[in-house]
Structure formats: C-alpha cells, structure tokens
Motif scaffolding. Sequence first.
Motif, PDB file in Angstrom:
ATOM      1  N   ALA A 195      55.157  53.163  46.974  1.00 37.55           N
ATOM      2  CA  ALA A 195      55.526  53.083  48.384  1.00 37.55           C
ATOM      3  C   ALA A 195      55.427  51.648  48.898  1.00 37.55           C
ATOM      4  N   ALA A 196      54.380  50.935  48.487  1.00 37.99           N
ATOM      5  CA  ALA A 196      54.218  49.541  48.912  1.00 37.99           C
ATOM      6  C   ALA A 196      55.361  48.683  48.380  1.00 37.99           C
ATOM      7  N   TYR A 197      55.762  48.943  47.134  1.00 33.79           N
ATOM      8  CA  TYR A 197      56.879  48.186  46.550  1.00 33.79           C
ATOM      9  C   TYR A 197      58.169  48.461  47.313  1.00 33.79           C
ATOM     10  N   VAL A 198      58.444  49.743  47.564  1.00 30.01           N
ATOM     11  CA  VAL A 198      59.668  50.108  48.283  1.00 30.01           C
ATOM     12  C   VAL A 198      59.688  49.484  49.675  1.00 30.01           C
ATOM     13  N   ARG A 199      58.555  49.544  50.350  1.00 30.15           N
ATOM     14  CA  ARG A 199      58.501  49.073  51.740  1.00 30.15           C
ATOM     15  C   ARG A 199      58.561  47.550  51.842  1.00 30.15           C
ATOM     16  N   HIS A 200      57.844  46.863  50.960  1.00 29.62           N
ATOM     17  CA  HIS A 200      57.687  45.420  51.118  1.00 29.62           C
ATOM     18  C   HIS A 200      58.619  44.585  50.240  1.00 29.62           C
ATOM     19  N   GLU A 201      59.152  45.168  49.167  1.00 30.01           N
ATOM     20  CA  GLU A 201      59.991  44.405  48.251  1.00 30.01           C
ATOM     21  C   GLU A 201      61.468  44.758  48.360  1.00 30.01           C
ATOM     22  N   LEU A 202      61.785  46.016  48.623  1.00 32.11           N
ATOM     23  CA  LEU A 202      63.191  46.424  48.677  1.00 32.11           C
ATOM     24  C   LEU A 202      63.787  46.247  50.069  1.00 32.11           C
ATOM     25  N   HIS A 203      62.941  46.183  51.073  1.00 35.12           N
ATOM     26  CA  HIS A 203      63.383  45.903  52.452  1.00 35.12           C
ATOM     27  C   HIS A 203      64.412  46.920  52.958  1.00 35.12           C
ATOM     28  N   LEU A 204      64.222  48.188  52.595  1.00 31.60           N
ATOM     29  CA  LEU A 204      65.062  49.244  53.144  1.00 31.60           C
ATOM     30  C   LEU A 204      64.565  49.606  54.545  1.00 31.60           C
ATOM     31  N   PRO A 205      65.436  50.144  55.394  1.00 29.85           N
ATOM     32  CA  PRO A 205      65.063  50.327  56.794  1.00 29.85           C
ATOM     33  C   PRO A 205      63.822  51.203  57.014  1.00 29.85           C
ATOM     34  N   LYS A 206      63.711  52.308  56.290  1.00 26.88           N
ATOM     35  CA  LYS A 206      62.613  53.249  56.502  1.00 26.88           C
ATOM     36  C   LYS A 206      62.123  53.777  55.154  1.00 26.88           C
ATOM     37  N   THR A 207      60.856  54.186  55.118  1.00 21.42           N
ATOM     38  CA  THR A 207      60.281  54.795  53.924  1.00 21.42           C
ATOM     39  C   THR A 207      59.699  56.146  54.311  1.00 21.42           C
ATOM     40  N   PHE A 208      60.203  57.202  53.667  1.00 18.14           N
ATOM     41  CA  PHE A 208      59.772  58.556  53.975  1.00 18.14           C
ATOM     42  C   PHE A 208      59.068  59.156  52.756  1.00 18.14           C
ATOM     43  N   ALA A 209      57.878  59.705  52.959  1.00 16.84           N
ATOM     44  CA  ALA A 209      57.148  60.391  51.886  1.00 16.84           C
ATOM     45  C   ALA A 209      57.669  61.815  51.751  1.00 16.84           C
ATOM     46  N   TYR A 210      57.791  62.270  50.498  1.00 13.75           N
ATOM     47  CA  TYR A 210      58.190  63.661  50.261  1.00 13.75           C
ATOM     48  C   TYR A 210      57.422  64.196  49.061  1.00 13.75           C
ATOM     49  N   GLY A 211      56.788  65.361  49.253  1.00 12.50           N
ATOM     50  CA  GLY A 211      56.118  66.029  48.147  1.00 12.50           C
ATOM     51  C   GLY A 211      56.205  67.522  48.299  1.00 12.50           C
ATOM     52  N   GLN A 212      56.619  68.188  47.240  1.00 13.57           N
ATOM     53  CA  GLN A 212      56.687  69.649  47.229  1.00 13.57           C
ATOM     54  C   GLN A 212      55.601  70.196  46.325  1.00 13.57           C
ATOM     55  N   SER A 213      54.901  71.247  46.779  1.00 18.11           N
ATOM     56  CA  SER A 213      53.898  71.935  45.972  1.00 18.11           C
ATOM     57  C   SER A 213      52.810  70.954  45.527  1.00 18.11           C
ATOM     58  N   ALA A 214      52.634  70.765  44.222  1.00 19.16           N
ATOM     59  CA  ALA A 214      51.634  69.808  43.735  1.00 19.16           C
ATOM     60  C   ALA A 214      51.937  68.399  44.220  1.00 19.16           C
ATOM     61  N   GLY A 215      53.230  68.080  44.382  1.00 22.71           N
ATOM     62  CA  GLY A 215      53.596  66.775  44.922  1.00 22.71           C
ATOM     63  C   GLY A 215      53.173  66.604  46.363  1.00 22.71           C
ATOM     64  N   GLY A 216      53.047  67.716  47.098  1.00 23.64           N
ATOM     65  CA  GLY A 216      52.559  67.652  48.464  1.00 23.64           C
ATOM     66  C   GLY A 216      51.134  67.148  48.532  1.00 23.64           C
ATOM     67  N   LEU A 217      50.340  67.488  47.516  1.00 18.71           N
ATOM     68  CA  LEU A 217      48.965  66.970  47.466  1.00 18.71           C
ATOM     69  C   LEU A 217      48.979  65.450  47.321  1.00 18.71           C
ATOM     70  N   ILE A 218      49.807  64.931  46.409  1.00 16.38           N
ATOM     71  CA  ILE A 218      49.875  63.480  46.201  1.00 16.38           C
ATOM     72  C   ILE A 218      50.337  62.785  47.477  1.00 16.38           C
ATOM     73  N   ALA A 219      51.403  63.295  48.089  1.00 21.85           N
ATOM     74  CA  ALA A 219      51.946  62.662  49.288  1.00 21.85           C
ATOM     75  C   ALA A 219      50.954  62.713  50.442  1.00 21.85           C
ATOM     76  N   ALA A 220      50.295  63.859  50.634  1.00 20.60           N
ATOM     77  CA  ALA A 220      49.343  63.990  51.739  1.00 20.60           C
ATOM     78  C   ALA A 220      48.108  63.122  51.519  1.00 20.60           C
ATOM     79  N   ALA A 221      47.629  63.045  50.284  1.00 24.12           N
ATOM     80  CA  ALA A 221      46.483  62.190  49.997  1.00 24.12           C
ATOM     81  C   ALA A 221      46.834  60.726  50.240  1.00 24.12           C
TER      82      ALA A 221
END
Length: 234
Positions: free
Chosen positions: A69-95
Amino acid sequence: MKATKGVLLSVYGAYSEANFDEYERLLMDEGYVVAQASVRGSRAKGWPWYRAGRGVSKPVGISDYLACAAYVRHELHLPKTFAYGQSAGGLIAAAALNENPQLFDAAILDYPFLDALGISLDSLLPLTSLEYPEWGYPDRPAELQALQAYSPYQNIKAQAYPPILMLGGLYDLQTPYWQIMKAAARYRALQTNDAPVLLHLGRNYHPGNIPYRTRIREMTYQYLFLEYVLSHQQ
C-alpha cells in the motif's frame, strides 16, 4: 480512454491465491486499477511463501500488505488507494487499517474474518479447530500473543479511519455475521472523524455459495461505494 480513478489493492493472504472476478473487470472498465498484493501467507510464490505467513507468523502478511500500500500510494502516484479484502483477506486489510489508516482513502471488507481471537477461543464454533494451523493455537502462549496483537476487532482504536464498507451474510458459518456487526459498531464508536462506516447484511452464505444475481448486486454496492467516496473527496 477513461482517466484513472485510483487503485483497488486486493489481498487474500491465506490458503491459496485469489483470482480476478467479474467485479474487478467492471472496475477496470470504469477507470480503476486493480492490483493483487501477494503477501506471505498465500501460495503466490510456493509453499515456503505460504508457510512464512501462517500461525504465529501471520503478522508478516499484514506488514507485506502495508508495504504494498505504501508503494502504491507514494511511488505510483495514483489518485486514490482503496483497501479490499474478502474473507481471510478481510482480516489482512482490516489489520492494516488499524496499523496505518492514512495509507487508504477507503476500505471494502467483504465477508471479512475480523474476530480471529474470539473465534479461535471458542472451539464449539464450526471450523474453529480446523483453522488453528492458519491463525494460531490459542493454547500456545506465543501464538495466543500473536493473535491478540493482530486480530482486527480487538485492535480497533480511537483514530481517523477512512470510509469503510462491510458486507456479511446471516447464514455465513465461515465469517459469522455477528463478528462483522460488532466490528462495525466498534469502528463507529471509536471513529474520530465523520467518515462513514457502512454495513450490508444479506440473507446469504459465504461467497462462493451466493446466487449469482445476489452477488452481482453486492458487487454493485461496492462499486457505488467507491464512486461515493470519490465524489466526496474531490
């Protein structure tokens, strides 16, 4: 050609590696970039990569996602960064949200596993004992300590979270609706800004066992949520 609206940084980080689906193709058609963060705990780079993010080592998958996420936000300079996690991925995203909410402009927690600690302590719940190798054995002190440190629900704290959309199913035995509801209530109670925390509960089972039309409707809700965030963060 549509202008890029932002990047949806998807994560799973358990069992296997997630695939792209219809929802992500819809987002790409509408100007979003969809990226998959292949963190440790998944099988993206083979079994050693998978074993490196299980049990007591689960927090490294969270730190991997934060690094992505830090790389996407600070190096790629895209307008917005959105977290997405489903099921077990929801744990990673929420943490990750608990550790550094400023990295994300919004988050979608899709049938997320949020109370890893509470569920692991209740061996009478379906699937609990089968899941110990993935999340940690609560009767082992080091693994219990790790669970307490990363379990999303217990680590929600008073800080400024971005807008959050949570989805769950009333008949879901894998990520029970009640742990999503109490997490939503905790986010709302401790949120220090006016960003919304939205919750949608359907009369559904877990993704993979939801009728196609129902699931497409839920994916539409997610798309509209992102559009709402963009319209209010200009």
